[in-house]
Motif scaffolding. Structure first.
Motif, mmCIF file in Angstrom:
data_model
loop_
_atom_site.group_PDB
_atom_site.id
_atom_site.type_symbol
_atom_site.label_atom_id
_atom_site.label_comp_id
_atom_site.label_asym_id
_atom_site.label_seq_id
_atom_site.Cartn_x
_atom_site.Cartn_y
_atom_site.Cartn_z
ATOM 1 N N LYS A 117 0.881 -1.168 0.000
ATOM 2 C CA LYS A 117 0.000 0.000 0.000
ATOM 3 C C LYS A 117 0.919 1.219 0.000
ATOM 4 O O LYS A 117 1.760 1.364 0.881
ATOM 5 C CB LYS A 117 -0.852 -0.037 1.264
ATOM 6 N N VAL A 167 3.812 1.950 2.716
ATOM 7 C CA VAL A 167 3.563 2.119 4.158
ATOM 8 C C VAL A 167 3.388 0.758 4.823
ATOM 9 O O VAL A 167 3.720 0.575 5.991
ATOM 10 C CB VAL A 167 2.365 3.052 4.430
ATOM 11 N N GLN A 168 2.876 -0.216 4.036
ATOM 12 C CA GLN A 168 2.768 -1.582 4.544
ATOM 13 C C GLN A 168 2.584 -2.541 3.384
ATOM 14 O O GLN A 168 2.205 -2.142 2.286
ATOM 15 C CB GLN A 168 1.610 -1.719 5.529
ATOM 16 N N VAL A 206 1.199 -3.768 9.415
ATOM 17 C CA VAL A 206 2.202 -3.059 10.220
ATOM 18 C C VAL A 206 2.614 -3.868 11.453
ATOM 19 O O VAL A 206 3.801 -4.008 11.758
ATOM 20 C CB VAL A 206 1.674 -1.675 10.654
#
Lengths: 126, 375
Positions: free
Chosen positions: B25, B36-37, B42
């Motif tokens: 993503k 971001v992940q 996460v």
């Protein structure tokens, strides 16, 4: 199970008599990622639809949850405060957040049904 | 440093196609589209890095070369660190100072030879940093930004055995040492360093080779790709500063608890770098505020910007980084408080959505470092 109604902010409600059980949609929990903290309203609080009522936090960010309907908070789900990941595992079941005693029984009818919500979410992803 | 930027104007790293194929993503960060992940998420990416090894794309960071007679002395006119005393092959964490004793940026300085250095600066600051260095460059020195180089980090307890299987001997260099290696024919500059508190490495190679190198590392069962989300929770638990948040142009290295980056010989008012007068004054008199670790008592998460209050309810500071620490299994925060309240064990209150939550000033890191210091 498919009698939930949805808001554009991705909350769901399920009506039984004059009690609305509320949570966040599967789409919302997936967008948030791993839920690590949930803050729920106080029982007895009187809310109007769209009031900020709860907070669901992932590692990344905090998201406000809005009351989908108006009424009095009559129950909260202590289990999700203890184990916030329940919201990820079972958003529409054991991951419910709070129950509201409805002021106006017809208010939820104005929310999206499941098919409309699916269309709405698809529009967001495009 | 993640101000929204119109999608069309975002730069990409040379690993953009790989991120897409891994299901990342992407979000705007420092002018770049960055992962971001990944599908792992996460929380699990964080835990995986602490348990095995995580692979981070940090190609957005600015790399540059500085060389020529007097290069160490020149760097010491910009930074408060001991650069002249740095051994060849070793790296040091330092900062670029401004005239008011604030921090323009934090950076890594690697000594390649007597008069040659490799620099790594923050993505969001690189244009300004490079212009600043070039503007002060004495005649006879060469300063060259290296946008043709990419950078990845391999972090975690399995990083050493993994990388040593490709670059024999790299498990024997110590924290903040460097090595050159050819990995499947790819010329790679390796440093034992990172931003997670774990043992690990940062690997620099040509943009054209980075995808091949990254895929080679990801082929190991122990290695998972890790996004910016977990990078942030890992560095927060490690007590490491994020530029633009925990340190900036207004915070001094003394306020930030970074006195250890300044050798004793450079703690005087005329030490020859910008802002040295403030450094000397704050060492003598104590700074007005200090960066501290904050451990909330409950589960509520105090994020950046949350007010810090004394137990009497008086405003004493602000949270600069805060979140959920997956290894701590609870919320953690850092921020600045008035010096009178900065001692470990001091009780404070954190304001979250109008409510005051009890917390305590604590020593950092929140999760112990596991750097490899050598035999």
């Amino acid at each position: 199970m498919a009698n939930e109604r949805y808001t554009e902010d991705h909350e769901w409600v399920r009506i039984s008599g004059d009690i609305a059980t509320c949570g966040i949609s599967d789409y919302a929990q997936e967008q948030l990622g791993d839920v690590v903290y949930v803050e729920l309203p106080e029982i007895g609080r009187i809310v109007s639809a769209k009031d900020e009522i709860a907070v669901v936090e992932s590692v990344k960010a905090a998201s406000d949850i809005y009351a989908p309907v108006s009424g009095e908070v009559v129950a909260i789900n202590d289990a999700v405060e203890e184990d916030p990941e329940t919201v990820n595992r079972d958003a529409l079941g054991k991951g419910w957040l709070f129950k509201i005693k409805l002021t106006d029984a017809g208010e939820a009818d104005e929310l999206m049904d499941e098919a409309s919500y699916e269309d709405f979410v698809q529009g967001l992803d495009e | 440093m993640s101000d929204p930027i119109p999608a069309g104007s975002l730069a990409e790293t040379p690993l953009a196609a790989l991120h897409a194929s891994l299901g990342a993503k992407m979000v705007p960060f420092a002018g770049y589209s960055m992962p971001v992940q990944y599908p792992l998420g996460v929380l699990k990416e964080h835990q995986h890095t602490r348990a095995a090894a995580g692979l981070f794309d940090v190609s957005h960071m600015g790399q540059a070369s500085l060389s020529g007679p007097g290069a160490p002395e020149f760097l010491e006119t910009l930074c408060p660190g001991d650069i002249a005393g740095l051994e060849i092959g070793r790296m040091r964490y330092t900062v670029l100072m401004n005239g008011e004793g604030g921090i323009r940026d934090d950076l890594m300085v690697l000594r390649m030879a007597d008069n040659a250095f490799h620099l790594v600066v923050n993505a969001a600051c690189k244009a300004e940093d490079f212009a600043h260095i070039a503007a002060h460059l004495p005649a006879g020195l060469n300063f060259t930004p290296r946008p043709e180089l990419a950078l990845v980090a391999l972090q975690g307890p399995k990083a050493a055995e993994t990388l040593a299987s490709l670059a024999p001997g790299v498990d024997r260099i110590a924290f903040m040492q460097s090595a050159h290696a050819s990995i499947d024919g790819i010329d790679t500059l390796i440093t034992r360093s990172g931003y997670t508190g774990e043992d690990g490495y940062e690997l620099s190679c040509a943009n054209s080779d980075i995808e091949k190198l990254t895929e080679r590392l990801l082929a190991f069962d122990a290695v998972e790709p890790i996004g910016l989300g977990a990078r942030d929770s890992l560095r927060l638990e490690a007590g490491l500063c994020l530029y633009g948040h925990d340190i900036d142009t207004t915070t001094s290295p003394i306020e930030a608890g970074l006195i250890w980056i300044i050798p004793k010989s450079r703690r005087t008012a005329n030490a020859g770098y910008p802002g040295s007068a403030r450094i000397a004054r704050e060492i003598a008199e104590g700074p007005a505020r200090r960066r501290v670790g904050i451990q909330p008592e409950g589960r509520a998460i105090a994020r950046e910007g949350a007010a810090i209050l004394s137990s009497e309810g008086e405003r004493i500071g602000t949270v600069t980084s805060g979140g959920f620490g997956p290894s701590v299994e609870g919320p953690v925060a850092m921020g600045y408080v008035a010096t009178a309240h900065a001692k470990a064990g001091s009780p404070v209150l954190l304001e979250v959505r109008g409510k005051h939550h009890p917390a305590e000033i604590v020593r950092m890191p929140f999760h112990p470092h596991s750097y490899y210091r050598g035999q």
